[in-house]
Design a protein around this motif. Sequence first.
Motif, PDB file in Angstrom:
ATOM      1  N   ASP A   1     -80.446 -24.717 -77.453  1.00 45.20           N
ATOM      2  CA  ASP A   1     -81.157 -24.019 -76.371  1.00 45.20           C
ATOM      3  C   ASP A   1     -82.516 -24.661 -76.109  1.00 45.20           C
ATOM      4  N   GLY A   2     -83.199 -25.052 -77.187  1.00 41.88           N
ATOM      5  CA  GLY A   2     -84.503 -25.685 -77.026  1.00 41.88           C
ATOM      6  C   GLY A   2     -84.417 -27.012 -76.292  1.00 41.88           C
ATOM      7  N   VAL A   3     -83.381 -27.798 -76.617  1.00 44.18           N
ATOM      8  CA  VAL A   3     -83.186 -29.078 -75.932  1.00 44.18           C
ATOM      9  C   VAL A   3     -82.883 -28.852 -74.456  1.00 44.18           C
ATOM     10  N   LYS A   4     -82.051 -27.849 -74.170  1.00 47.58           N
ATOM     11  CA  LYS A   4     -81.728 -27.531 -72.770  1.00 47.58           C
ATOM     12  C   LYS A   4     -82.983 -27.144 -71.992  1.00 47.58           C
ATOM     13  N   GLU A   5     -83.854 -26.340 -72.610  1.00 41.56           N
ATOM     14  CA  GLU A   5     -85.089 -25.938 -71.939  1.00 41.56           C
ATOM     15  C   GLU A   5     -85.989 -27.137 -71.677  1.00 41.56           C
ATOM     16  N   SER A   6     -86.045 -28.067 -72.634  1.00 41.88           N
ATOM     17  CA  SER A   6     -86.874 -29.255 -72.453  1.00 41.88           C
ATOM     18  C   SER A   6     -86.356 -30.114 -71.305  1.00 41.88           C
TER      19      SER A   6
END
Length: 404
Positions: free
Chosen positions: A23-28
């Motif tokens: 999820d963090g990578v997607k947000e970035s």
Amino acid sequence: IGAGAMGVAAVWTLIMLAKPVIDGVKESLAALHTPDSEKGKHRMDIDMSIQSIAMVFSVTVVGLLGIFYAFVSPEGLPVSENLTFTFVGVGVAVLMGFFVAAACAYMAGLVGTSSSPISGIGILAIIVASLVMYALCSSFGIFSMPGGEKFATATAIFTTSIIMAIACISNDNMQDLKTGYLVGATPWRQQVALLLGCVVGALVIAPVLNLLYEAYGFPGALPRPDMDPSQALAAPQAALMTTIAQGIFSSTLAWDYIYIGLGLGVVLVVVDQLLKRNTRNLCLPPLAVGMGIYLPPSVQTPLVVGAVLGYFLRKHMKAKYGEEEAKAGFRRGTLFASGLIVGESIVGVVLAGVIVASVTNGGSEAPLAIVGKDFAGTAEYLGLAVFVLALLVFSKIVLGSKKA
């Protein structure tokens, strides 16, 4: 056995963190396509730009390639083999470092740095790095050369040191960013300051470690032949990683014990999950159990004494003053303990400087000694007495008074 248990615990932690990491990578990635007007709504929502992060990452990778090449080139291998070791080593470190940083940072942001799985990640890192270097060294015939096994061990440990640096820095930085969020700081300003902190830390830590090495030495690595090995600075985690690497390269690693540890790790994970689901406050952290297996008693004893003392002090305060005062006492104890740790570290570095200055000028390795070696037995009892006195002072500070 401890290494196997911690390996399972680390893998389990990474599995549990898979979703938030993704999820963090997607947000970035989504931030790349966010218009500037959306990003600039509030100063607390402004991070460093992706372009700046990419530039810092590129500079870091180039620096790692240069350092790794400088590390392997003195062995006199052909340039092609040096380049292969360099690119493979840095590639392994960066790929593992990406997931390690995400896992450690997530844990630090969620519950604090003390719960981050750094020790378990170190075990996984040294095993992966050793297996990769073993394959490379075998294909290049390194093991048939004089000192080939030592070269392979050193290269694996060097690769692991990069991964561990990534884990520790991400741990520390996320804790700082979490604190900044709580007090209303501007993220991109913090991130710039943290980058400067990494540079300053790199310039300071290496000379300090070298000073400690020259003054005390480490187990298995003493700077002077006449030094007392019992006085060397303990480094149990580093010693464990070295043992694992040497065992893999010499084919003497006791895999039976590793398998026992893996089985124990699975049991610990299952028990921990059952306790969390069926009880309110009980748990059995697999990483903590694994660390308890391999850390020496000299390191563990203060932890056990502190845990028992803390339990009784907190129970006493809850009964006498209530939950809030017990929490306040706990905070006072934590602050006091932190001060002791930092103070002891600073004094240790100062003493190391005095010892190195004395040895350099042809003096004694114990320039501040006021008694001889025959005083050692008495010193043990004096040390115990001081330790008990410290516990009493500690208890008094924690208990304090209701008025205070």
